[in-house]
Design a protein around this motif. Sequence first.
Motif, PDB file in Angstrom:
ATOM      1  N   UNK A   1      -8.699 -10.892   1.420  1.00  0.00           N
ATOM      2  CA  UNK A   1      -9.764 -10.710   0.428  1.00  0.00           C
ATOM      3  C   UNK A   1      -9.277 -10.396  -0.978  1.00  0.00           C
ATOM      4  N   UNK A   2      -8.134  -9.740  -1.126  1.00  0.00           N
ATOM      5  CA  UNK A   2      -7.722  -9.260  -2.442  1.00  0.00           C
ATOM      6  C   UNK A   2      -6.493  -9.957  -3.009  1.00  0.00           C
ATOM      7  N   UNK A   3      -5.741 -10.674  -2.187  1.00  0.00           N
ATOM      8  CA  UNK A   3      -4.535 -11.356  -2.672  1.00  0.00           C
ATOM      9  C   UNK A   3      -4.951 -12.735  -3.179  1.00  0.00           C
TER      10      UNK A   3
ATOM     11  N   UNK B   1       0.675  -0.684  -3.501  1.00  0.00           N
ATOM     12  CA  UNK B   1       0.647  -1.963  -4.225  1.00  0.00           C
ATOM     13  C   UNK B   1      -0.652  -2.197  -4.983  1.00  0.00           C
ATOM     14  N   UNK B   2      -1.600  -1.291  -4.874  1.00  0.00           N
ATOM     15  CA  UNK B   2      -2.770  -1.332  -5.738  1.00  0.00           C
ATOM     16  C   UNK B   2      -2.559  -0.425  -6.952  1.00  0.00           C
ATOM     17  N   UNK B   3      -2.141   0.803  -6.698  1.00  0.00           N
ATOM     18  CA  UNK B   3      -2.034   1.778  -7.778  1.00  0.00           C
ATOM     19  C   UNK B   3      -0.685   1.773  -8.493  1.00  0.00           C
ATOM     20  N   UNK B   4       0.373   1.312  -7.840  1.00  0.00           N
ATOM     21  CA  UNK B   4       1.680   1.285  -8.490  1.00  0.00           C
ATOM     22  C   UNK B   4       1.687   0.482  -9.776  1.00  0.00           C
TER      23      UNK B   4
ATOM     24  N   UNK C   1      -3.785   2.045  -0.112  1.00  0.00           N
ATOM     25  CA  UNK C   1      -4.246   0.723   0.289  1.00  0.00           C
ATOM     26  C   UNK C   1      -3.035  -0.141   0.617  1.00  0.00           C
ATOM     27  N   UNK C   2      -3.199  -1.070   1.559  1.00  0.00           N
ATOM     28  CA  UNK C   2      -2.099  -1.958   1.925  1.00  0.00           C
ATOM     29  C   UNK C   2      -2.181  -3.298   1.208  1.00  0.00           C
ATOM     30  N   UNK C   3      -3.407  -3.797   1.020  1.00  0.00           N
ATOM     31  CA  UNK C   3      -3.546  -5.134   0.438  1.00  0.00           C
ATOM     32  C   UNK C   3      -4.650  -5.205  -0.606  1.00  0.00           C
ATOM     33  N   UNK C   4      -5.149  -4.080  -1.072  1.00  0.00           N
ATOM     34  CA  UNK C   4      -6.248  -4.090  -2.029  1.00  0.00           C
ATOM     35  C   UNK C   4      -5.680  -4.113  -3.441  1.00  0.00           C
ATOM     36  N   UNK C   5      -5.329  -5.295  -3.889  1.00  0.00           N
ATOM     37  CA  UNK C   5      -4.612  -5.412  -5.153  1.00  0.00           C
ATOM     38  C   UNK C   5      -5.517  -5.195  -6.362  1.00  0.00           C
TER      39      UNK C   5
ATOM     40  N   UNK D   1      -6.906  -8.046   9.302  1.00  0.00           N
ATOM     41  CA  UNK D   1      -5.841  -7.978   8.312  1.00  0.00           C
ATOM     42  C   UNK D   1      -4.901  -6.825   8.631  1.00  0.00           C
ATOM     43  N   UNK D   2      -3.729  -6.880   8.038  1.00  0.00           N
ATOM     44  CA  UNK D   2      -2.775  -5.795   8.223  1.00  0.00           C
ATOM     45  C   UNK D   2      -3.364  -4.490   7.726  1.00  0.00           C
TER      46      UNK D   2
END
Length: 610
Positions: free
Chosen positions: A4-6, A235-238, A284-288, A514-515
């Motif tokens: 959804x976010x990538x 990987x969202x906040x970094x 978050x793991x994939x919420x870019x 999703x992961x």
Amino acid sequence: MHLPHQRGPLHDLPDTPEAYDAVLAGVVEQALARLTPEGNLEHPDCVDDIGDTSLGITSLLALAWQGGKDPRLPEAVHRSLAFHLNERVYSEDNPGYPNLRVRNSGFPYARYTLAAGAHPIGDWPSTVWALLQAVNVLDQADGLVEDGQRAELLAVAHGYWRWLTEATFFNPQEAGNQAIGCVVGGLMLARHLPPREAEPVRARALELYTDEIRAHRVRDRGALLPPEHGGAYDNNYGPISLSFLAQAHRVSGEEIFAEDGDALARYIDARLTNGGFDNGGPRYSEQHSAFESVLGLRYFSRRIGSDLGRYRGDSRWARHAVKADGGVDGHFAWMLVWQIQDSTRWHREPSTAAARHQLRAGTVSVAFDDRMTPAVVEAGGTYCLAAAVNRQHGFGPVTDGFLLCRPMGEVRVRDVRAHGLTAKLVTTPVVGRDHVLRHVRSLYVTDGTTLWTTVAVERLDGTPYLLAGLPYAEDDGDRVRRTAHAAVSSAGTLRLTHPEHKGAEHFDARSELTQEQAAFALAEDPRGYGNPDEGWRHLAGSTALEAGPITHAPDDLHVFAVRYGTEEPFTVSVERAEEGLTVRTDAFTAVLGPDDAHGEPQLTLRAVSG
């Protein structure tokens, strides 16, 4: 299904002055149509993260007015600013807020949710965001905001700063992006205060950065990083932290922000695949993120000389925050303001410097974790994550259910480029359940299209195999799609296995889970507050590529050989020679020489001439 976010790489978004003018023009029309008689510019569906949103739209209107002097905007700015000052500034303590150091301080703050006592934990970041929106309006106030209203806004902004730094504990959520944002707010606020008030604010902002953020950095993959929600990197906040570091450097000129931004940028560059996919984080793991990351990735892509803009953002927030109906939301609006004000352009070429935690060439990349085992392998447009077996995660030899990839000593690395090939040799001392020390030598070689991996280890008992990854996602135009297949071949046997057991602890790549969803299901706290990285570590087993050893290898070794990016058969020969262990394929010959006088591995590489 698509992740959804990538979505598309951030550097694909037009960032010319004309493009930004069009964005602001669209915001202006939406805002003027939405403006209520009271001056409210909030999206009608906004409930959470609301305390700064109307003021954020006001800041965008102020910026648009400075660029075009639209005669409709002064009245809209005046009314919406009055709404924020009259309706969205709170000075009585929020019932239940747990992080106060001083009760009944009377300092103004912003609420995450307007109802008293409803989710007060979010008030600290909401006040940071309100401070940033306020200083952005102050930056654009000349000729637009009358003196009395400007003085009131400045007093509120100064009060926000005092609430954040005196009335509460600093950075109570251990969120690097929020903490650095607060520092940026102080630095920008100081520019609007009289000198006697400005200097203490500026000094306190720098002190907070040095003592409360920088001194508590967390090491990961060789880099010191601002901690994010209790972890090293999200990987969202970094990338949002990177944007705050860029703005801190822009407004203060202090070299410390540039140095730390360079370190974070190089870390992101190393962990990010060639195609821009990344996963993992304590929140978050994939919420870019998307527009929130552009400033930092663009600013530091130029500084470190690498194409950080390949980062896949969420294009639904490409320019600014939006709600489900696509309507503009003022949350994080300062990032759009800063992007427009910053004239840095993207650096679009990959760095040519070797990075310890990455191998990258052409369309192939391997991102290595802190143990120097692959975290993500990319080839042929497909992304493989580290697989799991018996609650052990990674890439490496498996014997009797035991995965040999956890270092028992120093991991050595050698990088070589030769004849159009890029290679990395990783030597890892490991101990199995038999307590015998072995040295796993993992050779990665790529021509920019496919990736050869050869792993050699002292001979193992039983019927060992190489755990060679979890096929997870693949490029699909400007989106990333879930998959359970990867184009992979092996010089030995190769099988793709799926968990025999059901349940959250067993990740089957054939499912539409999703992961990130799986990680949150295993986390100890609710989605959005749990640690997905920690949850994922609880995974017991996963879909996995399992490669058997090659048949012709030295008697005292087990050797595994896998090629990613193609299903074409290939052969590998491995033999001992005077100069070392020699690996031959139809594309290259590599010699893993004896360690040098410092114990460092030696590697020579040459292409096989056609």
